[in-house]
Write a protein that holds these residues in place. Sequence first.
Motif, short mmCIF file in Angstrom:
data_model
loop_
_atom_site.label_atom_id
_atom_site.label_comp_id
_atom_site.label_asym_id
_atom_site.label_seq_id
_atom_site.Cartn_x
_atom_site.Cartn_y
_atom_site.Cartn_z
N TYR A 211 40.76 60.36 -46.95
CA TYR A 211 42.12 60.05 -46.49
C TYR A 211 42.14 58.74 -45.70
CZ TYR A 211 46.14 60.14 -43.34
OH TYR A 211 47.25 59.78 -42.61
N TYR B 3 50.19 62.19 -43.67
CA TYR B 3 49.00 62.50 -44.46
C TYR B 3 49.29 62.33 -45.96
CZ TYR B 3 44.96 65.12 -46.23
OH TYR B 3 43.81 65.49 -46.90
N TYR B 4 50.54 62.55 -46.34
CA TYR B 4 50.93 62.47 -47.75
C TYR B 4 51.68 61.17 -48.08
CZ TYR B 4 50.08 67.46 -47.17
OH TYR B 4 49.52 68.67 -46.86
N LYS B 5 51.90 60.33 -47.08
CA LYS B 5 52.76 59.16 -47.28
C LYS B 5 52.06 57.85 -46.93
CE LYS B 5 57.24 61.44 -46.61
NZ LYS B 5 57.98 60.78 -47.69
#
Length: 518
Positions: free
Chosen positions: A119, A76-78
Motif C-alpha cells: 500500500y 486506503y482505497y483512494k
Amino acid sequence: MKSLIVILTLLYACVVKAQEYEFPEDFQFGVATASYQIEGAWDHGGKGENIWDRMTHERSYLIEDGSNGDHACLSYYKTEEDVQLLKDLGVHFYRFSISWSRILPTGHANKINQEGIDYYNDLIDRLIAAEITPFITMFHWDLPQPLQEIGGWPNALLADIFVDYADVLYKVFGDRVKDWITFNEPAQICEQGYATADKAPAYTQEGIGGYLCAHTLLIAHGKAYRLYYQDYHEEQQGRVGITIDTGMYMPADEESPDDEEAAERTIQMYYGWHAHPIFSADGDYPQIMKDRVLAKSLEEGFPKSRLPSFTDAEIAMIRGSSDFLGLNHYTSSYCTTIPDEWVLQRPSNYADIEAWCYASPDWETSGSSWLTVYPEGLRKLLIWIKERYNNPEIIITENGFSDKDGSLNDCRRVNYFNSYLEQVLLAIHVDKVNVTRYTAWSLMDNFEWRRGYTERFGIHHVDFDDDERPRTAKMSAYVLKNIILTKKINWDYTPGGFSECDWDNWGTEEPEEEINEV
C-alpha cells in the motif's frame, strides 16, 4: 502616545514589507495528513489493531460524536485520487504517516505485513511519478495495541521496539524516501495520552506517565536517528528529524518580571522538554525543568524526582540527533503566574510549571476551543527558536485552521493561511530565521481525534454522509495553490466560483452553512 505612534508605524511598515516579500526560490510547500485520520480500512489488508481502534470501539463515549476512524476518508482505497489532489495543488511534498500496525500487525518486527508495505509503496511511487516528494512520519499517535498491553510508551522497552520498526521502514522505503520524521508531537502522545487522557490510550497518570513516556520517546528518537546514519545514510542520503508542537507563550503583562518568568518557564517546560535534549548545545532536559520537578517531587514526599534522568551516554546520543526541527504551530497564549488557590494538590505537569496561560478575548476564534488566531505569535516563536537553538533549519510541519461548518467558501481559513504565512515571510527576510518549508494542515477534512468529525481542518471538503467520501476543493486550496505558484501572498486573490471575502468586516460575519454538517 509617541511610543504608540512609533509602534503602529513599525507594524504598518512590516505589513507593507510582508506584501512585497516573496518566498525564496528553493522554499517548499506541502500539505499533511495522518494515517488513522484518513486511511480507514482499520481491519483490512492485514492491519493489526492500534490504540485508537481499541479506544474508539470500547470507549466511544470519549469521542465527541461517538465516531471512529474505521472508514474515515477511505484513503486506503483512494491513493490515485488523493495523489491527483496533491498534483492539482502543485505542492512540492506530501507529509503523511505510516500506520505502524499496517506494517507490523503485532507491533514487533517478527511479523511483517506485505500488504501494508505494498500500500505505501504504491503511494510513494505515485507521488514520485507526480514529482511530489514523500515526507514520512513514522509515528503519528497510533501505537499497536499489543504494545500498549505491555505498558505503552512509559515502558522503556518500547524504545528498542520502535527502532526495530524504524529499521524496517528504512529498509523497504528508504531507497525512495529521503525525508523522515520519527515522532509527531511528543507532548500530545505523552502528556495527553498518559497523563490528562485527551488522547489514546487515555490514561490519567498525571505528573508521572507523561514524563516516563517522553523519556522513552526521546531515547527511541535518538536511537532511530543513529541507526540511520550507521546503516543507511551512506547509500540512501536521506534526512531524519522530529516534529515538536508548541504555541508561543508570552507574558500577560510585559512589564511584570513574574509574568515574563511564567511565559519562559512554560515554553521551556512544554516545548523545551522535548526540544532541549536534541537541539541545545548541552543536551538534556532544561535546567529549570529538572530543578522544578525535583523540588515539587520532594515537597510531595517522593524520594526523588518524578522526571527521569538520562545517562551521560544517552545525553550524548540524543543531542544533535535531528537534521531539521519540525515545528507544528497553531496558536499562542498569554501567561501569568498561577494563583496559589489554583495550584493542583496532586502531581502534574501543570502544577510543576505553575503558570496560567490563556488566549486574548480579542483574538479570532475557530472551530476548536483551543485554537485562536494570533499570527504574530508564529514569528515570535521562530525568533525564540533561532535564539535558543542556534538558528537550526526549521520545517513548519503543521499549521492550519478549523471550522465546524465545512464551508467551501472558507474565508476564515484563507485569512489564517495568508496572515500566518506573512509572519513566516517576515521571519525569513527580516529576522533571518532558517525556515525552509511550510506544511498546511490538512489536505482534507478527517477524523479529528477526540472531536470526531465535528471539527474540520481540511482544504478539501469530505462528505462523510456519502459512502464514497467524495473530496471537493475549498477556496483555501486554490489560494494555497496560488501562493505556491507565485511565491507571494495576494490578499486580493479570489478564485473563480467563490464569493469575495469581506476583509473590512473581518470576524463579524456568521459562518456559512451550505455544506452538510456531520
